[in-house]
Motif scaffolding. Structure first.
Motif, PDB file in Angstrom:
ATOM      1  N   PHE A  40       0.717  -1.313   0.040  1.00 37.44           N
ATOM      2  CA  PHE A  40      -0.036  -0.079  -0.018  1.00 37.44           C
ATOM      3  C   PHE A  40       0.832   1.399   0.095  1.00 37.44           C
ATOM      4  N   LEU A  41       2.031   1.331   0.941  1.00 38.91           N
ATOM      5  CA  LEU A  41       2.904   2.436   0.776  1.00 38.91           C
ATOM      6  C   LEU A  41       3.356   2.608  -0.595  1.00 38.91           C
ATOM      7  N   MET A  42       4.137   1.359  -1.264  1.00 37.88           N
ATOM      8  CA  MET A  42       4.563   1.748  -2.413  1.00 37.88           C
ATOM      9  C   MET A  42       3.528   2.088  -3.634  1.00 37.88           C
ATOM     10  N   TRP A  43       2.468   1.415  -3.572  1.00 41.59           N
ATOM     11  CA  TRP A  43       1.531   1.827  -4.490  1.00 41.59           C
ATOM     12  C   TRP A  43       1.138   3.251  -4.290  1.00 41.59           C
ATOM     13  N   SER A  44       0.792   3.760  -3.101  1.00 38.86           N
ATOM     14  CA  SER A  44       0.681   5.250  -3.162  1.00 38.86           C
ATOM     15  C   SER A  44       1.727   6.238  -3.486  1.00 38.86           C
ATOM     16  N   PHE A  45       3.027   5.824  -3.598  1.00 42.91           N
ATOM     17  CA  PHE A  45       3.965   6.591  -3.813  1.00 42.91           C
ATOM     18  C   PHE A  45       4.055   6.636  -5.407  1.00 42.91           C
ATOM     19  N   MET A  46       4.269   5.210  -5.932  1.00 39.99           N
ATOM     20  CA  MET A  46       4.287   4.961  -7.582  1.00 39.99           C
ATOM     21  C   MET A  46       3.524   5.413  -8.168  1.00 39.99           C
ATOM     22  N   ILE A  47       2.080   5.598  -7.798  1.00 41.41           N
ATOM     23  CA  ILE A  47       0.888   5.838  -8.507  1.00 41.41           C
ATOM     24  C   ILE A  47       1.242   7.298  -9.256  1.00 41.41           C
ATOM     25  N   ASN A  48       1.997   7.915  -8.488  1.00 38.93           N
ATOM     26  CA  ASN A  48       2.082   9.498  -9.158  1.00 38.93           C
ATOM     27  C   ASN A  48       3.566   9.623  -9.713  1.00 38.93           C
ATOM     28  N   LEU A  49       4.440   8.673  -9.877  1.00 38.90           N
ATOM     29  CA  LEU A  49       5.541   8.669 -10.696  1.00 38.90           C
ATOM     30  C   LEU A  49       5.381   9.148 -12.296  1.00 38.90           C
ATOM     31  N   PRO A  50       5.961  10.003 -12.726  1.00 38.49           N
ATOM     32  CA  PRO A  50       5.661  10.440 -14.077  1.00 38.49           C
ATOM     33  C   PRO A  50       6.057   9.162 -15.086  1.00 38.49           C
ATOM     34  N   VAL A  51       4.815   8.888 -15.876  1.00 41.46           N
ATOM     35  CA  VAL A  51       4.911   7.933 -16.710  1.00 41.46           C
ATOM     36  C   VAL A  51       5.971   8.067 -18.015  1.00 41.46           C
ATOM     37  N   GLU A  52       6.147   9.306 -18.298  1.00 40.38           N
ATOM     38  CA  GLU A  52       6.891   9.838 -19.434  1.00 40.38           C
ATOM     39  C   GLU A  52       8.389   9.372 -19.329  1.00 40.38           C
ATOM     40  N   VAL A  53       8.901   9.133 -18.148  1.00 43.91           N
ATOM     41  CA  VAL A  53      10.243   8.850 -17.850  1.00 43.91           C
ATOM     42  C   VAL A  53      10.292   7.286 -18.200  1.00 43.91           C
ATOM     43  N   GLU A  54       9.385   6.413 -18.201  1.00 45.01           N
ATOM     44  CA  GLU A  54       9.350   5.044 -18.366  1.00 45.01           C
ATOM     45  C   GLU A  54       9.330   4.849 -19.789  1.00 45.01           C
ATOM     46  N   GLU A  55       8.438   5.734 -20.509  1.00 47.70           N
ATOM     47  CA  GLU A  55       8.211   5.486 -21.831  1.00 47.70           C
ATOM     48  C   GLU A  55       9.414   6.134 -22.527  1.00 47.70           C
ATOM     49  N   ALA A  56      10.219   6.907 -22.057  1.00 44.40           N
ATOM     50  CA  ALA A  56      11.266   7.179 -22.719  1.00 44.40           C
ATOM     51  C   ALA A  56      12.342   6.320 -22.668  1.00 44.40           C
ATOM     52  N   ALA A  57      12.379   5.723 -21.489  1.00 43.92           N
ATOM     53  CA  ALA A  57      13.334   4.360 -21.388  1.00 43.92           C
ATOM     54  C   ALA A  57      12.960   3.149 -22.189  1.00 43.92           C
ATOM     55  N   PHE A  58      11.669   3.129 -22.550  1.00 39.61           N
ATOM     56  CA  PHE A  58      11.360   1.883 -23.323  1.00 39.61           C
ATOM     57  C   PHE A  58      11.481   2.166 -24.994  1.00 39.61           C
ATOM     58  N   ILE A  59      11.428   3.572 -25.245  1.00 42.19           N
ATOM     59  CA  ILE A  59      12.088   4.018 -26.544  1.00 42.19           C
ATOM     60  C   ILE A  59      13.203   3.790 -26.881  1.00 42.19           C
ATOM     61  N   ASP A  60      14.029   3.956 -25.876  1.00 48.04           N
ATOM     62  CA  ASP A  60      15.629   3.670 -25.814  1.00 48.04           C
ATOM     63  C   ASP A  60      16.024   2.194 -25.940  1.00 48.04           C
ATOM     64  N   GLY A  61      14.818   1.331 -25.902  1.00 51.94           N
ATOM     65  CA  GLY A  61      15.248  -0.137 -25.816  1.00 51.94           C
ATOM     66  C   GLY A  61      15.267  -0.775 -24.397  1.00 51.94           C
ATOM     67  N   SER A  62      15.181   0.051 -23.417  1.00 52.71           N
ATOM     68  CA  SER A  62      15.130  -0.661 -22.123  1.00 52.71           C
ATOM     69  C   SER A  62      13.997  -1.602 -21.764  1.00 52.71           C
ATOM     70  N   SER A  63      14.181  -2.710 -21.296  1.00 54.26           N
ATOM     71  CA  SER A  63      13.239  -3.624 -20.871  1.00 54.26           C
ATOM     72  C   SER A  63      12.421  -3.361 -19.538  1.00 54.26           C
ATOM     73  N   ILE A  64      11.355  -4.107 -19.415  1.00 57.46           N
ATOM     74  CA  ILE A  64      10.572  -3.831 -18.381  1.00 57.46           C
ATOM     75  C   ILE A  64      11.149  -3.842 -16.951  1.00 57.46           C
ATOM     76  N   ILE A  65      12.134  -4.993 -16.728  1.00 57.01           N
ATOM     77  CA  ILE A  65      12.842  -5.318 -15.599  1.00 57.01           C
ATOM     78  C   ILE A  65      13.886  -4.307 -15.308  1.00 57.01           C
ATOM     79  N   ASN A  66      14.601  -3.563 -16.418  1.00 56.07           N
ATOM     80  CA  ASN A  66      15.599  -2.931 -16.304  1.00 56.07           C
ATOM     81  C   ASN A  66      15.225  -1.404 -15.833  1.00 56.07           C
ATOM     82  N   THR A  67      13.810  -1.174 -16.693  1.00 53.48           N
ATOM     83  CA  THR A  67      13.100   0.103 -16.241  1.00 53.48           C
ATOM     84  C   THR A  67      12.616   0.108 -14.622  1.00 53.48           C
TER      85      THR A  67
END
Length: 275
Positions: free
Chosen positions: A154-181
């Motif tokens: 619950f603690l981690m969900w309440s924090f991660m839900i507001n992390l910017p998804v754009e950073v992860e999308e940029a990592a995926f575009i650069d070829g990063s896997s889900i685990i690495n991201t």
């Protein structure tokens, strides 16, 4: 700054100092009382020891805690790592992925917070006995991890839900896997809540008495709380030695909290505001 603001700030400072004294005084009394003789402890409990008995700490360390601290460190460190890892993976999956019965899974995980650990001692004991995990490291580690996951999730969900998804999308575009991201981006951005989760899980596992008492026997897997209990059982209640044992048992968690205090407070505040 107006006069009213100065008065308000002064009142807040005074209240904080009073709260600090109330918090620190019991700990200071415990550490100092561990150096006393039993006679001094009862005749002048609030005074400085007339003769500092460092032998109390040496005795309780050599005869009780030394053999138990490695077990407690094993369960605390491994259990905390597993709790943070499993809770983080589960929270990230719930937030970012779409799958069938997603919200049912979410509620099932959170429902674990409604069950007190003491209510499940007998069922877990029978399960461990049937499966052969009773009085084993794995048999004690699994309940520790299982009971910390719901709140940590619950603690981690309440924090991660507001992390910017754009950073992860940029990592995926650069070829990063889900685990690495997840490990290189999401977990690094979640340091405050990870520290909060780690401190709370470590404190729970380190201080646990019921699980260690019921799910183990003998001294092979004895943890520090059981060792402290043994002091009272076998030393004719030498209270100064017992207090010295309590002080040594509390010291690791105090050190951990001091080291992670900044992240701990930030994690709580972030979870409270963003959740």
């Amino acid at each position: 700054m107006s006069k009213a603001s100065k008065i308000r700030r002064a009142v807040i400072h005074v209240l904080c100092i009073i709260y600090m004294i109330i918090t620190i005084f019991p700990l200071a009394w415990m550490f100092i009382s561990g150096f006393k003789k039993d006679s001094d402890l009862f005749s002048s409990p609030w005074a400085i020891p007339s003769e500092w008995q460092i032998s109390n700490y040496i005795y309780v360390w050599v005869n009780y805690i030394k053999d138990s601290v490695l077990n407690s460190l094993f369960f605390t460190v491994i259990g905390t790592i597993l709790v943070v890892l499993i809770s983080g993976l589960a929270a990230y999956a719930i937030i970012r992925f779409q799958f069938k019965h997603k919200y049912l899974v979410f509620m099932l995980i959170l429902s674990g917070m409604m069950l007190a650990p003491q209510c499940s001692l007998i069922p877990i004991y029978k399960m461990l006995s049937i499966t052969g995990f009773y009085d084993t490291r794995l048999g004690l580690l699994i309940p520790y991890v299982a009971y910390r996951i719901p709140f940590s999730f619950f603690l981690m969900w309440s924090f991660m839900i507001n992390l910017p998804v754009e950073v992860e999308e940029a990592a995926f575009i650069d070829g990063s896997s889900i685990i690495n991201t997840f490990f290189n981006i999401v977990m690094k951005m979640s340091k405050p809540v990870i520290a909060t989760t780690a401190v709370m899980s470590a404190r729970y596992i380190w201080n646990d008495f019921a699980f260690a008492l019921v799910f183990t026997e003998g001294r092979k897997l004895q943890t520090v709380p059981l060792a402290i209990f043994a002091i009272r059982s076998t030393s004719n209640t030498q209270w100064s030695i017992l207090i010295a044992g309590l002080a040594l048992a509390a010291l690791p968690m105090i050190i951990v909290y001091i080291c992670l205090q900044k992240y701990f407070v930030n994690g709580l505040n972030s979870g409270a505001v963003k959740g």
